[in-house]
Design a protein around this motif. Structure first.
Motif, PDB file in Angstrom:
ATOM      1  N   VAL A 180       0.846  -1.196   0.000  1.00  8.53           N
ATOM      2  CA  VAL A 180       0.000   0.000   0.000  1.00  8.53           C
ATOM      3  C   VAL A 180       0.885   1.250   0.000  1.00  8.53           C
ATOM      4  O   VAL A 180       0.663   2.187  -0.775  1.00  8.53           O
ATOM      5  CB  VAL A 180      -0.969   0.008   1.206  1.00  8.53           C
ATOM      6  CG1 VAL A 180      -1.683   1.349   1.327  1.00  8.53           C
ATOM      7  CG2 VAL A 180      -1.974  -1.129   1.085  1.00  8.53           C
ATOM      8  N   GLU A 181       1.908   1.257   0.841  1.00  8.49           N
ATOM      9  CA  GLU A 181       2.830   2.394   0.922  1.00  8.49           C
ATOM     10  C   GLU A 181       3.531   2.644  -0.416  1.00  8.49           C
ATOM     11  O   GLU A 181       3.613   3.783  -0.880  1.00  8.49           O
ATOM     12  CB  GLU A 181       3.866   2.106   2.013  1.00  8.49           C
ATOM     13  CG  GLU A 181       4.929   3.163   2.184  1.00  8.49           C
ATOM     14  CD  GLU A 181       5.972   2.724   3.204  1.00  8.49           C
ATOM     15  OE1 GLU A 181       7.173   2.782   2.879  1.00  8.49           O
ATOM     16  OE2 GLU A 181       5.576   2.316   4.324  1.00  8.49           O
ATOM     17  N   ILE A 182       4.032   1.593  -1.041  1.00  7.30           N
ATOM     18  CA  ILE A 182       4.726   1.724  -2.336  1.00  7.30           C
ATOM     19  C   ILE A 182       3.774   2.285  -3.387  1.00  7.30           C
ATOM     20  O   ILE A 182       4.139   3.189  -4.150  1.00  7.30           O
ATOM     21  CB  ILE A 182       5.336   0.378  -2.775  1.00  7.30           C
ATOM     22  CG1 ILE A 182       6.532   0.023  -1.882  1.00  7.30           C
ATOM     23  CG2 ILE A 182       5.744   0.403  -4.246  1.00  7.30           C
ATOM     24  CD1 ILE A 182       7.051  -1.395  -2.060  1.00  7.30           C
ATOM     25  N   LEU A 183       2.564   1.761  -3.442  1.00 10.03           N
ATOM     26  CA  LEU A 183       1.585   2.262  -4.416  1.00 10.03           C
ATOM     27  C   LEU A 183       1.292   3.743  -4.173  1.00 10.03           C
ATOM     28  O   LEU A 183       1.292   4.544  -5.112  1.00 10.03           O
ATOM     29  CB  LEU A 183       0.299   1.441  -4.354  1.00 10.03           C
ATOM     30  CG  LEU A 183       0.386   0.044  -4.958  1.00 10.03           C
ATOM     31  CD1 LEU A 183      -0.818  -0.790  -4.564  1.00 10.03           C
ATOM     32  CD2 LEU A 183       0.536   0.102  -6.468  1.00 10.03           C
ATOM     33  N   GLN A 184       1.085   4.120  -2.934  1.00 13.35           N
ATOM     34  CA  GLN A 184       0.777   5.514  -2.617  1.00 13.35           C
ATOM     35  C   GLN A 184       1.952   6.426  -2.938  1.00 13.35           C
ATOM     36  O   GLN A 184       1.761   7.524  -3.476  1.00 13.35           O
ATOM     37  CB  GLN A 184       0.358   5.652  -1.153  1.00 13.35           C
ATOM     38  CG  GLN A 184      -0.998   5.037  -0.904  1.00 13.35           C
ATOM     39  CD  GLN A 184      -1.403   4.996   0.559  1.00 13.35           C
ATOM     40  OE1 GLN A 184      -0.569   5.042   1.456  1.00 13.35           O
ATOM     41  NE2 GLN A 184      -2.701   4.883   0.799  1.00 13.35           N
ATOM     42  N   GLU A 185       3.164   5.986  -2.642  1.00 15.01           N
ATOM     43  CA  GLU A 185       4.354   6.778  -2.965  1.00 15.01           C
ATOM     44  C   GLU A 185       4.506   6.986  -4.472  1.00 15.01           C
ATOM     45  O   GLU A 185       5.173   7.926  -4.900  1.00 15.01           O
ATOM     46  CB  GLU A 185       5.613   6.095  -2.422  1.00 15.01           C
ATOM     47  CG  GLU A 185       5.763   6.174  -0.928  1.00 15.01           C
ATOM     48  CD  GLU A 185       6.929   5.342  -0.404  1.00 15.01           C
ATOM     49  OE1 GLU A 185       7.539   4.565  -1.178  1.00 15.01           O
ATOM     50  OE2 GLU A 185       7.217   5.465   0.802  1.00 15.01           O
ATOM     51  N   ASN A 186       3.903   6.111  -5.251  1.00 13.27           N
ATOM     52  CA  ASN A 186       3.998   6.196  -6.703  1.00 13.27           C
ATOM     53  C   ASN A 186       2.748   6.779  -7.343  1.00 13.27           C
ATOM     54  O   ASN A 186       2.525   6.632  -8.545  1.00 13.27           O
ATOM     55  CB  ASN A 186       4.323   4.819  -7.280  1.00 13.27           C
ATOM     56  CG  ASN A 186       5.778   4.480  -7.105  1.00 13.27           C
ATOM     57  OD1 ASN A 186       6.602   4.843  -7.930  1.00 13.27           O
ATOM     58  ND2 ASN A 186       6.113   3.817  -5.999  1.00 13.27           N
ATOM     59  N   GLY A 187       1.920   7.418  -6.548  1.00  6.69           N
ATOM     60  CA  GLY A 187       0.790   8.162  -7.074  1.00  6.69           C
ATOM     61  C   GLY A 187      -0.503   7.387  -7.249  1.00  6.69           C
ATOM     62  O   GLY A 187      -1.438   7.892  -7.885  1.00  6.69           O
ATOM     63  N   TYR A 188      -0.591   6.190  -6.703  1.00  2.00           N
ATOM     64  CA  TYR A 188      -1.815   5.401  -6.825  1.00  2.00           C
ATOM     65  C   TYR A 188      -2.666   5.583  -5.572  1.00  2.00           C
ATOM     66  O   TYR A 188      -2.144   5.610  -4.462  1.00  2.00           O
ATOM     67  CB  TYR A 188      -1.494   3.915  -7.017  1.00  2.00           C
ATOM     68  CG  TYR A 188      -0.777   3.656  -8.320  1.00  2.00           C
ATOM     69  CD1 TYR A 188      -1.490   3.414  -9.485  1.00  2.00           C
ATOM     70  CD2 TYR A 188       0.609   3.691  -8.388  1.00  2.00           C
ATOM     71  CE1 TYR A 188      -0.833   3.194 -10.683  1.00  2.00           C
ATOM     72  CE2 TYR A 188       1.276   3.476  -9.584  1.00  2.00           C
ATOM     73  CZ  TYR A 188       0.555   3.234 -10.733  1.00  2.00           C
ATOM     74  OH  TYR A 188       1.200   3.027 -11.922  1.00  2.00           O
ATOM     75  N   LEU A 189      -3.946   5.698  -5.763  1.00  3.50           N
ATOM     76  CA  LEU A 189      -4.889   5.780  -4.655  1.00  3.50           C
ATOM     77  C   LEU A 189      -5.331   4.357  -4.355  1.00  3.50           C
ATOM     78  O   LEU A 189      -6.144   3.784  -5.099  1.00  3.50           O
ATOM     79  CB  LEU A 189      -6.082   6.658  -5.022  1.00  3.50           C
ATOM     80  CG  LEU A 189      -7.164   6.820  -3.965  1.00  3.50           C
ATOM     81  CD1 LEU A 189      -6.587   7.450  -2.698  1.00  3.50           C
ATOM     82  CD2 LEU A 189      -8.303   7.684  -4.498  1.00  3.50           C
ATOM     83  N   PHE A 190      -4.780   3.779  -3.293  1.00  3.20           N
ATOM     84  CA  PHE A 190      -5.072   2.389  -2.999  1.00  3.20           C
ATOM     85  C   PHE A 190      -6.549   2.219  -2.676  1.00  3.20           C
ATOM     86  O   PHE A 190      -7.129   2.972  -1.925  1.00  3.20           O
ATOM     87  CB  PHE A 190      -4.237   1.873  -1.823  1.00  3.20           C
ATOM     88  CG  PHE A 190      -4.368   0.400  -1.640  1.00  3.20           C
ATOM     89  CD1 PHE A 190      -3.697  -0.469  -2.479  1.00  3.20           C
ATOM     90  CD2 PHE A 190      -5.182  -0.128  -0.671  1.00  3.20           C
ATOM     91  CE1 PHE A 190      -3.838  -1.832  -2.353  1.00  3.20           C
ATOM     92  CE2 PHE A 190      -5.337  -1.490  -0.511  1.00  3.20           C
ATOM     93  CZ  PHE A 190      -4.663  -2.343  -1.353  1.00  3.20           C
TER      94      PHE A 190
END
Length: 149
Positions: free
Chosen positions: A135-145
């Motif tokens: 979740v953290e990696i996705l959010q850091e890359n601009g994805y809204l989990f």
């Protein structure tokens, strides 16, 4: 965090393995159901096909990243940051748990059988930490989990 741990326990009690649990958690957060995807993940149970090699928590996490940044049809391409996110997760996983092998992580060799797939209780903390990292990696890359549409 306690809610996540309860959900992990519930899914394990229902017979899902680690790779399936990772994807099921992601789909549940989106309020989606995809039995075919969960069935596919069954092949990654207990270290890919039950050989206790690559951990299902690792492959499940990569699967979640793929839900957000992977190629899903002929008209689209893998997102530019897909490989970067996968590498970040794999590097973190190996550093955090000192291995990517199921056998090393749980310390018990279990074969898949035709009736039931044992769920190692030792995987609970690995599952919760790893799900949080994805979740953290996705959010850091601009994805809204939780919202892929």
């Amino acid at each position: 965090m306690e809610e996540l741990k309860f959900e992990l326990f519930k899914l394990a009690a229902e017979g899902y393995c680690c790779s399936q649990i990772m994807l099921k958690l992601a789909l549940d957060m989106e309020e989606k159901n995809n039995p075919d995807l969960i069935r596919v993940m069954n092949g990654l149970c207990n270290g890919i096909g039950g050989n206790q090699k690559t951990c299902g928590v690792l492959t499940g996490g990569i699967g979640i990243i793929g839900l957000y940044a992977g190629k899903g049809n002929a008209e689209e391409w893998t997102k530019d940051n897909f490989g970067t996110m996968v590498r970040a997760y794999m590097d973190w996983f190996e550093e955090r748990f000192e291995s990517t092998e199921c056998l090393d992580l749980i310390g018990v060799y279990q074969f898949l059988d035709d009736n039931n797939q044992p769920y190692p209780v030792k995987c609970g903390d690995t599952l919760s930490e790893s799900f949080g990292k994805v979740v953290e990696i996705l959010q850091e890359n601009g994805y809204l989990f939780g919202d892929r549409e």
